[in-house]
Design a protein around this motif. Sequence first.
Motif, short mmCIF file in Angstrom:
data_model
loop_
_atom_site.label_atom_id
_atom_site.label_comp_id
_atom_site.label_asym_id
_atom_site.label_seq_id
_atom_site.Cartn_x
_atom_site.Cartn_y
_atom_site.Cartn_z
N PHE A 1 0.84 -1.21 0.00
CA PHE A 1 0.00 0.00 0.00
C PHE A 1 0.88 1.25 0.00
CE2 PHE A 1 -1.70 3.60 2.26
CZ PHE A 1 -2.88 3.85 1.57
N CYS B 1 -10.16 2.30 3.09
CA CYS B 1 -8.77 2.74 3.09
C CYS B 1 -8.58 3.86 4.12
CB CYS B 1 -8.41 3.24 1.70
SG CYS B 1 -6.79 4.00 1.57
N CYS C 1 -7.66 7.19 1.70
CA CYS C 1 -8.61 7.83 0.76
C CYS C 1 -10.07 7.54 1.12
CB CYS C 1 -8.32 7.39 -0.68
SG CYS C 1 -8.86 5.71 -1.06
N CYS D 1 -5.97 -1.29 -1.58
CA CYS D 1 -6.86 -0.21 -2.01
C CYS D 1 -6.71 -0.04 -3.51
CB CYS D 1 -6.50 1.10 -1.28
SG CYS D 1 -7.49 2.49 -1.91
N CYS E 1 -5.55 3.68 -4.33
CA CYS E 1 -4.19 4.07 -3.99
C CYS E 1 -3.14 3.13 -4.59
CB CYS E 1 -4.01 4.10 -2.47
SG CYS E 1 -5.07 5.30 -1.64
ZN LIG Z 1 -6.88 4.36 -0.74
#
Ligand SMILES: [Zn+2]
Length: 265
Positions: free
Chosen positions: A170, A237, A240, A257, A260
Amino acid sequence: MPEGHIIHRLAREIRSTLGGAPVLASSPQGRFADGAAAIDRHRLVRTDAWGKYLFCDFGTGEILHVHLGLIGKFRRRATPPPDPVGVVRLRLVGQGTTWDLSGPTRCELITPEEQDRIVAGLGADPLRRGADVATMRDRFARSGRPVGAVLLDQSIVAGIGNVYRAELLFLCGIRPDRAAASLTDDEFDELWRRTVELMRVGTRLGRIVTTEPDEIGRSRGRMGDEDRLYVYHREHCRRCGGPIATAEIGGRQIWYCPTCQPATA
Ligand SMILES: [Zn+2]
């Protein structure tokens, strides 16, 4: 499952609390009675962590090898210790501190040569100085597997488990199903840099915290469970707010995510 940061932390804590005086070793459960008898009343000379493997040297010529596996745990107690709780495979009683080991996948005495063989089969350990990053980079470049699977392969990089792999990918904006060989040099460098940094944080704190203090508004040591991870086991997430996706990669579920971590670099 305990990841490498827990094993490195244990190696330090066990050494600092048991080193010096003879240790009383026993196997309350009985399954490791002979092994415990072999190290009983010896001094702990050295501990060593490689990935998820812990080695304790009591100067007897053999090495205590512990792998916690999925449910294994070392519990710290004061000396004199209370009666063992549950099934304790090994109890190590030092002057001020006692360690109770339960549920390990491996708890055995091995030769130094066997230790060498185990270590030789492990990839770069982000928590060890002089980790062989060049070989790890090469293995990534030659791999036909998704990066999410390669991060769990202990023969390529040692110590990362299911939480760190999701969080590290991530932070680098890399979808876990991307081929490991598709990572650019810059992406690989960032992945390694963040791995070293965050596993050191985890070793210091005794738990995994990957979120940025600036983003959360408090220091890593003071983050609650809701704030310390971006995607692992989450529905939305942490950055976001979008919905988290899951996939099975490398035999285990991973969270990511899609916003992202776009599909391509
Ligand atoms: Zn995200």
